[in-house]
Design an enzyme around this catalytic site. Structure first.
Site, PDB file in Angstrom:
ATOM      1  N   GLY A 230       0.922  -1.228  -0.171  1.00 16.46           N
ATOM      2  CA  GLY A 230       0.151   0.021  -0.012  1.00 16.46           C
ATOM      3  C   GLY A 230       0.734   1.396  -0.012  1.00 16.46           C
ATOM      4  N   ALA A 231       1.953   1.143  -0.717  1.00 17.24           N
ATOM      5  CA  ALA A 231       3.187   2.043  -0.485  1.00 17.24           C
ATOM      6  C   ALA A 231       2.642   3.664  -1.315  1.00 17.24           C
ATOM      7  CB  ALA A 231       4.476   1.617  -1.188  1.00 17.24           C
TER       8      ALA A 231
ATOM      9  N   GLY B  41      -0.261   4.419  -0.859  1.00 18.66           N
ATOM     10  CA  GLY B  41      -1.482   5.190   0.063  1.00 18.66           C
ATOM     11  C   GLY B  41      -0.981   6.416   0.955  1.00 18.66           C
TER      12      GLY B  41
ATOM     13  N   ASN C 274     -10.029  -8.524   1.674  1.00 22.85           N
ATOM     14  CA  ASN C 274      -8.752  -8.608   2.326  1.00 22.85           C
ATOM     15  C   ASN C 274      -8.180  -9.633   2.735  1.00 22.85           C
ATOM     16  OD1 ASN C 274      -8.430  -5.541   2.212  1.00 22.85           O
ATOM     17  ND2 ASN C 274      -9.865  -5.099   3.403  1.00 22.85           N
TER      18      ASN C 274
ATOM     19  N   ASP D 104      -3.848   2.732  18.869  1.00 18.48           N
ATOM     20  CA  ASP D 104      -4.789   2.990  20.177  1.00 18.48           C
ATOM     21  C   ASP D 104      -4.178   3.175  21.368  1.00 18.48           C
ATOM     22  OD1 ASP D 104      -6.886   2.092  18.120  1.00 18.48           O
ATOM     23  OD2 ASP D 104      -5.825   0.339  18.104  1.00 18.48           O
TER      24      ASP D 104
ATOM     25  N   HIS E 135      -8.564  -4.467  16.928  1.00 19.35           N
ATOM     26  CA  HIS E 135      -8.268  -3.305  16.652  1.00 19.35           C
ATOM     27  C   HIS E 135      -9.728  -2.492  15.951  1.00 19.35           C
ATOM     28  CE1 HIS E 135      -6.942   0.696  14.815  1.00 19.35           C
ATOM     29  NE2 HIS E 135      -7.517   0.340  13.637  1.00 19.35           N
TER      30      HIS E 135
HETATM   31  P1  NDP Z   1      -5.179   4.503   1.275  1.00 23.17           P
HETATM   32  O1  NDP Z   1      -6.360   4.105   0.619  1.00 23.17           O
HETATM   33  O2  NDP Z   1      -4.458   5.977   1.150  1.00 23.17           O
HETATM   34  O3  NDP Z   1      -4.128   3.347   0.901  1.00 23.17           O
HETATM   35  C1  NDP Z   1      -4.173   2.146   0.867  1.00 23.17           C
HETATM   36  C2  NDP Z   1      -3.413   1.465  -0.165  1.00 23.17           C
HETATM   37  O4  NDP Z   1      -4.085   0.061  -0.257  1.00 23.17           O
HETATM   38  C3  NDP Z   1      -3.598   1.967  -1.365  1.00 23.17           C
HETATM   39  O5  NDP Z   1      -2.586   2.694  -1.946  1.00 23.17           O
HETATM   40  C4  NDP Z   1      -3.878   0.658  -2.289  1.00 23.17           C
HETATM   41  O6  NDP Z   1      -2.544   0.477  -3.113  1.00 23.17           O
HETATM   42  C5  NDP Z   1      -4.189  -0.404  -1.457  1.00 23.17           C
HETATM   43  N1  NDP Z   1      -5.461  -0.980  -1.771  1.00 23.17           N
HETATM   44  C6  NDP Z   1      -6.856  -0.446  -2.070  1.00 23.17           C
HETATM   45  N2  NDP Z   1      -7.460  -1.203  -2.298  1.00 23.17           N
HETATM   46  C7  NDP Z   1      -6.810  -2.351  -2.501  1.00 23.17           C
HETATM   47  C8  NDP Z   1      -7.046  -3.818  -2.840  1.00 23.17           C
HETATM   48  N3  NDP Z   1      -8.472  -4.066  -3.370  1.00 23.17           N
HETATM   49  N4  NDP Z   1      -6.164  -4.862  -2.897  1.00 23.17           N
HETATM   50  C9  NDP Z   1      -4.871  -4.460  -2.502  1.00 23.17           C
HETATM   51  N5  NDP Z   1      -4.513  -3.200  -1.955  1.00 23.17           N
HETATM   52  C10 NDP Z   1      -5.471  -2.160  -2.190  1.00 23.17           C
HETATM   53  O7  NDP Z   1      -5.191   3.978   2.788  1.00 23.17           O
HETATM   54  P2  NDP Z   1      -4.328   4.304   3.976  1.00 23.17           P
HETATM   55  O8  NDP Z   1      -2.903   4.428   3.930  1.00 23.17           O
HETATM   56  O9  NDP Z   1      -4.918   5.466   4.792  1.00 23.17           O
HETATM   57  O10 NDP Z   1      -4.810   2.952   5.100  1.00 23.17           O
HETATM   58  C11 NDP Z   1      -4.408   1.923   4.744  1.00 23.17           C
HETATM   59  C12 NDP Z   1      -4.906   0.858   5.710  1.00 23.17           C
HETATM   60  O11 NDP Z   1      -4.592   0.910   6.985  1.00 23.17           O
HETATM   61  C13 NDP Z   1      -6.394   0.887   5.631  1.00 23.17           C
HETATM   62  O12 NDP Z   1      -6.914  -0.567   5.743  1.00 23.17           O
HETATM   63  C14 NDP Z   1      -6.808   1.358   6.978  1.00 23.17           C
HETATM   64  O13 NDP Z   1      -8.002   0.894   7.461  1.00 23.17           O
HETATM   65  C15 NDP Z   1      -6.009   0.997   7.943  1.00 23.17           C
HETATM   66  N6  NDP Z   1      -5.455   1.734   8.984  1.00 23.17           N
HETATM   67  C16 NDP Z   1      -5.049   0.899  10.198  1.00 23.17           C
HETATM   68  C17 NDP Z   1      -4.952   1.509  11.384  1.00 23.17           C
HETATM   69  C18 NDP Z   1      -4.305   0.644  12.661  1.00 23.17           C
HETATM   70  O14 NDP Z   1      -4.216   1.488  13.717  1.00 23.17           O
HETATM   71  N7  NDP Z   1      -4.112  -0.571  12.522  1.00 23.17           N
HETATM   72  C19 NDP Z   1      -4.978   3.126  11.581  1.00 23.17           C
HETATM   73  C20 NDP Z   1      -5.429   3.654  10.045  1.00 23.17           C
HETATM   74  C21 NDP Z   1      -5.809   3.062   9.178  1.00 23.17           C
HETATM   75  P3  NDP Z   1      -2.553  -0.248  -4.516  1.00 23.17           P
HETATM   76  O15 NDP Z   1      -3.391   0.484  -5.280  1.00 23.17           O
HETATM   77  O16 NDP Z   1      -1.200  -0.013  -4.743  1.00 23.17           O
HETATM   78  O17 NDP Z   1      -3.010  -1.682  -4.175  1.00 23.17           O
END
Ligand code: NDP
Length: 330
Positions: A11-12, A14, A105, A159, A187
């Protein structure tokens, strides 16, 4: 110079990664004498954005960042990596059922687990950030049988940080005075911020904050729902503070935990001393000698309130696990 370490980030392209990658490259995570290679995992749909991220990293001339590579195949990107920070996940869309999200996922994390199993360092440490992170982490570790289950974490450090901040604000102290903060469980909104074992200035929280009703009702709910409230206000989920908490989570594993303190991480429950159901990824209190490994803290206490809350988050994780049985070989 120390030997180069390879770090994969999914998710680099993102939002979280946009903060995290620059922190990793700056040396603030692994130290000023530790060269690193960053291996960015994306998808066809994000490939141009990934190229853009790599360009920005290169243009920053970080002295410790020796290599940046991008790819869409986890079997290539995860080769020899010692850390895998799995941030990428499909966000929950309008009207989407939780079980749908778990399944979509889950497929991603099953594949990434298989890839880690095949090509990563045998001692790779994996931190799953993408939600639902506990169950994604469970799927990942089940698909990587040749890597110790102990090496997989689900991020609950954000958290923990949120809970420390709120306790400090209520007590009128600086947040470094709050210690021994456990987040138990998932979480999610069932998570349990443990004010029974947490300390302020070395004293039990309940001795410092006399308003126990606030602790049980307002504080607990505030931490459980903080992620959602932030999304309402910002229109997007927390990115900068999440990246900070990933850094904290890694540092907690590579530096010795201060005497008497601990940190929270979502880890594999098998063999846990608390009576939590086995074979889950559950946030619990951990200590590290600074070697990348951890052990669970034994000297914690429970009361009826805490146990009831723990049972609730445990039940939620057991239900999530049933939804993904087909992905974990059950
Ligand atoms: P973004 O949407 O900005 O980026 C996430 C990346 O995930 C995208 O760049 C995309 O990359 C990838 N993605 C999206 N859809 C898919 C798919 N169907 N398959 C594979 N990869 C996918 O999100 P964030 O960076 O804001 O958040 C990332 C994750 O972190 C989310 O799941 C969010 O819920 C989670 N999160 C967790 C927290 C925690 O404390 N554990 C706190 C905050 C967020 P690409 O297009 O390259 O696949």
């Amino acid at each position: 110079w120390k030997k180069l370490i390879k770090i994969a980030v999914s998710g680099a392209a993102g939002m979280i990664s946009n903060h995290l990658l620059f922190k990793l490259a700056s040396g603030e995570v692994f130290g000023p004498d530790q060269p690193i290679a960053l291996k960015l995992l994306g998808s066809e749909r994000s490939f141009q954005a990934l190229e853009g991220v790599a360009m920005e990293l290169e243009d920053s001339l970080y002295p410790l960042l020796r290599e940046v590579s991008i790819g869409v195949n986890p079997y290539e990107v995860f080769e020899d990596v010692e850390w895998a920070l799995l941030v990428g996940a499909k966000p929950r869309g309008p009207g989407m059922e939780r079980s749908n999200l778990l399944d979509i996922n889950g497929q991603i994390f099953a594949e990434q687990g298989k890839a880690l199993n095949a090509v990563a360092s045998r001692n790779v440490k994996v931190i799953v950030v993408g939600n639902p992170c506990n169950t994604n982490s469970l799927i990942c570790l089940k698909n990587a049988p040749n890597i110790p289950a102990k090496n997989f974490h689900a991020l609950t450090r954000l958290d923990e940080n949120r809970a420390k901040c709120q306790l400090a604000l209520k007590a009128g102290v600086f947040y470094d005075k709050v210690s021994n903060m456990t987040i138990w469980g998932n979480h999610s909104t069932t998570q349990v911020p443990d004010f029974l074992n947490a300390r302020i200035n070395g004293l039990p929280v309940k001795e410092v904050i006399k308003d126990h009703k606030w602790l049980e009702e307002e504080f607990t709910e505030k931490i459980q729902k903080r992620g959602g409230v932030l999304i309402q206000k910002w229109g997007r989920s927390s990115a900068a503070s999440t990246a900070v908490s990933v850094v904290d989570a890694i540092k907690s594993l590579v530096t010795p935990t201060p005497e008497g303190d601990w940190f929270s991480s979502g880890v594999y429950t098998t063999g846990n001393p608390y009576g939590i159901a086995e074979d889950l990824v559950f946030s619990m209190p951990c200590r590290s000698k600074g070697d990348g490994d951890y052990e669970l803290v034994k000297d914690v206490v429970f009361d009826d309130y805490l146990l009831k809350k723990i049972r609730k988050t445990e039940a939620e994780l057991l239900a999530e696990k049933r939804c993904v049985a087909h992905l974990i070989g059950e």
